[in-house]
Design a protein around this motif. Structure first.
Motif, PDB file in Angstrom:
ATOM      1  N   ARG A 199       4.390  -0.562 -11.446  1.00 33.47           N
ATOM      2  CA  ARG A 199       3.329  -1.326 -12.097  1.00 33.47           C
ATOM      3  C   ARG A 199       1.982  -0.997 -11.481  1.00 33.47           C
ATOM      4  NH1 ARG A 199       6.609  -6.879 -12.378  1.00 33.47           N
ATOM      5  NH2 ARG A 199       7.785  -6.432 -14.280  1.00 33.47           N
ATOM      6  N   ALA A 200       1.985  -0.785 -10.157  1.00 33.40           N
ATOM      7  CA  ALA A 200       0.725  -0.461  -9.491  1.00 33.40           C
ATOM      8  C   ALA A 200       0.188   0.879  -9.981  1.00 33.40           C
ATOM      9  CB  ALA A 200       0.923  -0.424  -7.978  1.00 33.40           C
ATOM     10  N   ARG A 201       1.110   1.771 -10.409  1.00 31.40           N
ATOM     11  CA  ARG A 201       0.693   3.058 -10.950  1.00 31.40           C
ATOM     12  C   ARG A 201       0.390   2.974 -12.436  1.00 31.40           C
ATOM     13  NH1 ARG A 201       3.537   4.002  -6.729  1.00 31.40           N
ATOM     14  NH2 ARG A 201       3.443   5.944  -5.545  1.00 31.40           N
ATOM     15  N   ARG A 202       0.491   1.777 -12.998  1.00 29.12           N
ATOM     16  CA  ARG A 202       0.185   1.542 -14.415  1.00 29.12           C
ATOM     17  C   ARG A 202       1.056   2.358 -15.347  1.00 29.12           C
ATOM     18  NH1 ARG A 202      -2.906  -2.070 -12.665  1.00 29.12           N
ATOM     19  NH2 ARG A 202      -4.995  -1.686 -11.897  1.00 29.12           N
TER      20      ARG A 202
ATOM     21  N   ILE B 284       4.700   8.098  -0.001  1.00 30.62           N
ATOM     22  CA  ILE B 284       5.759   8.054   1.003  1.00 30.62           C
ATOM     23  C   ILE B 284       6.451   6.711   0.900  1.00 30.62           C
ATOM     24  CG2 ILE B 284       6.262   8.011   3.470  1.00 30.62           C
ATOM     25  CD1 ILE B 284       3.990   9.944   3.891  1.00 30.62           C
TER      26      ILE B 284
ATOM     27  N   ARG C 262      13.281  -0.265  -4.008  1.00 32.47           N
ATOM     28  CA  ARG C 262      11.840  -0.369  -4.235  1.00 32.47           C
ATOM     29  C   ARG C 262      11.118   0.870  -3.749  1.00 32.47           C
ATOM     30  NH1 ARG C 262       8.445  -5.208  -1.414  1.00 32.47           N
ATOM     31  NH2 ARG C 262       8.830  -3.939   0.439  1.00 32.47           N
ATOM     32  N   ALA C 263      11.602   1.410  -2.605  1.00 25.51           N
ATOM     33  CA  ALA C 263      10.935   2.585  -2.050  1.00 25.51           C
ATOM     34  C   ALA C 263      11.313   3.852  -2.808  1.00 25.51           C
ATOM     35  CB  ALA C 263      11.295   2.727  -0.573  1.00 25.51           C
TER      36      ALA C 263
ATOM     37  N   MET D  83       7.986 -12.938  -5.525  1.00 24.77           N
ATOM     38  CA  MET D  83       8.442 -12.206  -6.698  1.00 24.77           C
ATOM     39  C   MET D  83       9.960 -12.137  -6.749  1.00 24.77           C
ATOM     40  SD  MET D  83       6.091  -8.852  -6.857  1.00 24.77           S
ATOM     41  CE  MET D  83       4.332  -8.884  -6.711  1.00 24.77           C
TER      42      MET D  83
ATOM     43  N   PHE E 171       8.410  -8.929  -1.273  1.00 23.41           N
ATOM     44  CA  PHE E 171       7.386  -9.908  -1.640  1.00 23.41           C
ATOM     45  C   PHE E 171       8.071 -11.224  -2.004  1.00 23.41           C
ATOM     46  CE2 PHE E 171       4.669  -6.573  -1.107  1.00 23.41           C
ATOM     47  CZ  PHE E 171       4.840  -5.538  -2.012  1.00 23.41           C
TER      48      PHE E 171
ATOM     49  N   ILE F  44       9.734   5.038  -6.674  1.00 18.28           N
ATOM     50  CA  ILE F  44       8.454   5.708  -6.893  1.00 18.28           C
ATOM     51  C   ILE F  44       8.567   7.215  -6.671  1.00 18.28           C
ATOM     52  CG2 ILE F  44       7.068   3.709  -6.287  1.00 18.28           C
ATOM     53  CD1 ILE F  44       6.641   4.979  -3.531  1.00 18.28           C
TER      54      ILE F  44
ATOM     55  N   THR G 231      -5.438   7.858   2.269  1.00 21.03           N
ATOM     56  CA  THR G 231      -5.011   6.452   2.344  1.00 21.03           C
ATOM     57  C   THR G 231      -3.519   6.339   1.986  1.00 21.03           C
ATOM     58  OG1 THR G 231      -5.614   6.123   0.040  1.00 21.03           O
ATOM     59  CG2 THR G 231      -7.264   5.586   1.680  1.00 21.03           C
ATOM     60  N   PRO G 232      -2.866   5.306   2.518  1.00 20.81           N
ATOM     61  CA  PRO G 232      -1.424   5.157   2.298  1.00 20.81           C
ATOM     62  C   PRO G 232      -1.036   5.170   0.826  1.00 20.81           C
ATOM     63  CG  PRO G 232      -2.244   3.460   3.779  1.00 20.81           C
ATOM     64  CD  PRO G 232      -3.415   4.242   3.343  1.00 20.81           C
ATOM     65  N   GLU G 233      -1.892   4.556  -0.020  1.00 20.31           N
ATOM     66  CA  GLU G 233      -1.493   4.455  -1.423  1.00 20.31           C
ATOM     67  C   GLU G 233      -1.433   5.815  -2.113  1.00 20.31           C
ATOM     68  OE1 GLU G 233      -3.656   2.433   0.174  1.00 20.31           O
ATOM     69  OE2 GLU G 233      -5.529   2.243  -0.900  1.00 20.31           O
TER      70      GLU G 233
ATOM     71  N   PHE H 208       7.355  -3.132  -8.620  1.00 20.94           N
ATOM     72  CA  PHE H 208       5.983  -3.221  -8.111  1.00 20.94           C
ATOM     73  C   PHE H 208       5.270  -1.871  -8.053  1.00 20.94           C
ATOM     74  CE2 PHE H 208       2.627  -5.411  -5.984  1.00 20.94           C
ATOM     75  CZ  PHE H 208       2.068  -4.488  -5.117  1.00 20.94           C
ATOM     76  N   GLY H 209       5.925  -0.893  -7.433  1.00 19.53           N
ATOM     77  CA  GLY H 209       5.281   0.403  -7.262  1.00 19.53           C
ATOM     78  C   GLY H 209       4.908   1.056  -8.585  1.00 19.53           C
TER      79      GLY H 209
ATOM     80  N   LEU I 154       3.566   1.574  -1.404  1.00 22.68           N
ATOM     81  CA  LEU I 154       4.123   1.703  -2.747  1.00 22.68           C
ATOM     82  C   LEU I 154       3.101   2.195  -3.747  1.00 22.68           C
ATOM     83  CD1 LEU I 154       6.280  -1.516  -2.812  1.00 22.68           C
ATOM     84  CD2 LEU I 154       7.113   0.823  -2.921  1.00 22.68           C
TER      85      LEU I 154
ATOM     86  N   ARG J 199       0.829  -1.209   0.000  1.00 21.85           N
ATOM     87  CA  ARG J 199       0.000   0.000   0.000  1.00 21.85           C
ATOM     88  C   ARG J 199       0.856   1.249   0.000  1.00 21.85           C
ATOM     89  NH1 ARG J 199      -4.372  -0.003   4.334  1.00 21.85           N
ATOM     90  NH2 ARG J 199      -5.354   1.478   2.907  1.00 21.85           N
TER      91      ARG J 199
END
Lengths: 288, 291, 232
Positions: C102-105, C78, C147-148, C91, C88, C151, C72-74, C99-100, B193, B191
């Motif tokens: 991809r989640a943002r497309r 941060i 990873r952090a 993966m 994960f 983004i 919300t966190p997403e 991941f981050g 991320l 979340r």
């Protein structure tokens, strides 16, 4: 350590004693067709009171009982709703053939729920499309006889083979015991069911309506009972059978809807006279 | 440092002092080990013997011939179809429930948990009666449906409903445990991320929990395959429409033991195959370790 | 620039913190286990809700109890490196870092470019296909950080980033961490119980005790905090 060991020994001994019978009490084991539950529970009670010997019943579908005996289950007496399975057991050598007696007769009846949602008043109504009918599996005595009744109707010009097909198409389930047929009809889940007249116990009587199948199409079932060869209490078993055949036993059977052997079993009027009912020309009996 | 004190010969006098004369530590270990081995063997034998007897007691040619019997074919087809559909329904309906119960706390959660476990405790025949009372022609919901011309009892739908009722707790319990076992940190990481709850569920939580979920689905499938009491009460017993394998076995047993044996064998073999197949597929798909 | 003024009742004490972090500043949050450090980080990230208070990042409110705002966190953007790294496990290293994005497309090409860039910079390109569960502790830490950072967060949170590492590696990793955090110029909060981290990495330091900040100052001054035990 010895203290612990002693306690363990005592514990094991107690458990063993609880598990095994020190002395087997005298008791008759009777395998009985499920349709005879009510009548035989009463007869069994009388036998217990008079002789002091306990009676242990195993009520189940007759074919299931037969299978159990064939697989080695112990019983003193077997009571069947029809001859087929008793004959088989005799042939296979499980029964002491001299002890076999016909203790009652039975006839097929159609039962419908009291409110009769499908409005079944006679046999022809059973062929109406969309009617839900229950029947026993073909190995069940009630199922076997119901099919024979349908066969008889099929050869009769008034009904014909198309009738039998239409009724067969209306069958929604083949039950493995008649009690379930009666319960489901009483609940109103089915529109009609084929059972023996006797299968409607006095408790269920107010919940279903019985339509008697006229004698020309009906099949009279002969119900036998006998003592098994491996029985440990042959004499006690014989006296039990004696009770069944006695006037007391026969009147109990009659109360539950069976045809006593002493009366003329082909006379359906006899069933009338044992209870005050209203009959019309279709042979319909309504319980008041 | 004197390591001699760790030599085994010196341990024995100790044990003699503690446990009394005539006692031997090695002997005790041996007895323990044989006892355990015996317990395992007995348990395995007890389970394996009845199954093996099925195979030993049915002659191969009669079995193969019985396979072509329409009763057998119909029952097999019906069982496979209904159990597969049941498992799908249970997984689709049960996964959200399991996830919510694993992660969130809400008023009435205790009641929901108990309800989910209820079908396991109920005897199947009672479950069947309960289903009739609800969905039968005279049932609480059923009689409305009946007025609309829809009747559930005595249909294949009734078979599926009975199976879903009795087998869903097996999946939901397992799924819930599997979701609970997924470290909250993974969800939190996803979340932060930027992944939405839904994205996180499908890409993080589900893959990590998948082995447990599949195992739960297998249990639900197996339970539905063996379901008898509720089915015969609610759906009835009619070849091709509601006569599943267990019902066919029970019916056949009363007339023809050979057919019954054949059916029983087929059921055992099929169940084994399905379970083995799914297990191999799972192992190949997700070989993941937990951090 | 982070502004923070929150209160939350915890099991043993009340957490009450008022903080300010300037542009590009690195704050070290020091304290013993159970003093509320991780809870504070989780509140900033949006994983836990304060009872009352306000959190704002670059002027944008993330949480405000009086205005009933709770992002919300997403959506907070941060970056958070967890104490257990939380990579994960199913993966690969590559997928973890991607991941981050991809989640943002983001489009595939852009993802590939950025991931390669970050992995190479962190020295992880060779193990990009390794299962995240199978790499060493030091490598995991670098993956978690990459990873952090990928983004492009407005704020970076690190929870005990070195405590899970082998003692012999810590000194080297400490320097390495300092390099990367200083070079990415993102304001950061680093939680630690080890004063050596404070001395090496941070600009400012705060001592958190039973949910309240009891000491605050420049990182160099930390050595004079004699009362705080240096655990290792």
């Amino acid at each position: 350590m010895t203290e612990r060991r002693r306690i363990l020994f005592l514990l094991t001994l107690t458990v063993l004693m609880l598990c095994t019978d020190a002395k087997e009490p005298e008791e008759l084991t009777v395998f009985c067709g499920a349709g005879l539950t009510g009548a035989f529970n009463e007869i069994g009670q009388i036998y217990e009171n008079e002789s002091g010997i306990g009676v242990d019943f195993n009520f189940d579908g007759v074919p299931a009982l037969r299978a159990q005996i064939e697989q080695g289950a112990y019983a003193d007496i077997v009571v069947s709703a029809n001859l087929k399975h008793m004959d088989a057991l005799e042939r296979e050598g499980y029964i002491d053939n001299d002890t076999v007696e016909i203790f009652a007769g039975n006839k097929v009846a159609v039962i419908v729920p009291n409110d009769n949602p499908a409005n079944i008043t006679n046999l022809t109504d059973l062929a109406k499309p969309g009617v839900k009918i229950l029947i026993g599996i073909k190995d069940l005595p009630a199922g076997d006889y119901a099919r024979r009744v349908l066969d008889k109707l099929a050869v009769d010009p008034e009904y014909g083979p198309a009738y039998k097909e239409a009724v067969a198409a209306n069958i929604v389930s083949e039950e493995t015991t008649v009690n379930r047929i009666v319960s489901k009809v009483a609940l109103g889940e089915a529109d009609a069911g084929f059972a023996f007249i006797s299968d409607v116990s006095p408790q269920m009587v107010g919940k279903v309506t019985r339509i008697v199948v006229p004698d020309e199409y009906n099949v009279v079932g002969k119900s036998p009972l006998g003592v098994l060869k491996h029985s440990k209490y042959p004499q006690e078993a014989q006296s039990f059978i004696g009770l069944v055949m006695s006037e007391e036993g026969q009147s109990i059977l009659k109360k539950y809807g069976f045809i006593p052997v002493n009366e003329n079993s082909m006379n359906w009027q006899a069933i009338d006279q044992t209870s005050s009912k209203v009959c019309d020309n279709w042979g319909r009996i309504r319980w008041i | 440092m004197d390591l001699n004190r760790f030599k085994p010969e010196i341990v024995e006098p100790y044990s003699r002092i503690i446990y009394g004369p005539g006692f031997n530590l090695r002997l005790r270990n041996k007895i323990l080990k044989t006892g355990l081995a015996l317990a395992i063997c007995l348990t395995m034998a007890f389970i394996a013997l009845p199954v093996a007897s099925l195979f030993l007691k049915s002659p191969l040619d009669t079995t193969l011939r019985s396979l072509h019997d329409p009763v057998v074919m119909d029952a097999l087809r019906l069982s496979m179809m209904t159990s597969t559909l049941t498992t799908l329904i249970v997984v689709l309906m049960g996964t959200p429930v399991a996830y919510v119960n694993a992660r969130f706390h809400y008023p009435g959660k205790e009641i929901v948990d108990s309800l989910i476990d209820l079908p396991v405790i109920m005897p199947p025949a009672v479950a069947g009666i309960a289903l009739l009372m609800a969905f039968g022609r005279m049932g609480i919901v059923g009689h409305y449906l009946n007025a609309l011309g829809l009747s559930i009892a005595f249909t294949t739908l009734a078979v599926i409903m009975a199976q879903v009722f009795v087998s869903s707790p097996f999946y939901i319990r397992q799924a819930r445990t599997s979701f609970e076992d997924v470290d909250l940190a993974f969800e939190n990481a996803a979340r932060t991320l930027g992944a939405s709850r839904v994205y996180t569920f499908f890409h993080v939580i589900l893959p990590i929990a998948i082995n447990g979920l599949i195992s739960g689905a297998i249990m639900a499938f197996a339970r539905s395959l063996g379901e008898f009491g509720a089915t015969i009460m609610f759906a009835g017993n009619f070849q091709g429409r509601t006569q599943t394998m267990p019902l066919a076995i029970y019916t056949a047993m009363q007339g023809d033991m050979d057919v019954a044996l054949c059916l029983a064998l087929v059921l055992v073999v099929i169940s084994f195959l399905v379970i083995a197949l799914v297990k191999t597929l799972t192992r190949r798909m997700y070989r993941n370790a937990r951090t | 620039m982070l502004e923070l003024d929150v209160k939350k009742r915890l099991r043993d004490f009340d957490l009450e913190v008022n903080l300010r972090i300037a542009e590009g500043e690195i704050l070290m949050l020091v304290g013993d286990n159970g003093c509320g450090k991780t809870t504070l980080l989780n509140m900033i990230a949006g994983l836990i809700e304060p009872d009352v208070g306000m959190i704002a990042l670059d002027g944008k409110p993330l949480f405000d109890s009086s205005l009933k705002i709770d992002i919300t966190p997403e959506m907070r953007n941060i970056g958070y490196v967890f104490q257990s790294y939380a990579l994960f496990p199913h993966m690969s290293v590559y997928d973890n870092v991607a991941f981050g994005l991809r989640a943002r497309r983001l489009p595939r090409k852009e993802i590939d470019f950025l991931v390669k860039d970050h992995l190479t910079a962190a020295g992880l390109w060779e193990i990009r296909n390794a299962r995240a569960a199978n790499i060493s502790g030091g490598q995991k830490q670098r993956v978690a950080l990459a990873r952090a950072l990928i983004i492009e967060p407005d704020l970076l949170l690190l929870d005990e980033p070195l405590s899970a590492l082998d003692v012999r590696k810590q000194a080297a990793m400490r320097r390495d961490l300092r390099e990367r955090i200083h070079s990415c110029e993102v304001p950061s909060i680093i939680v630690t119980h080890d004063l050596r981290d404070v001395a090496c990495i941070g600009d400012r330091a705060c001592l958190l005790e039973m949910g309240k900040i009891v000491l605050s100052g420049a990182a160099e001054d930390v050595m004079s905090w004699g009362a705080v035990p240096s655990t290792g």
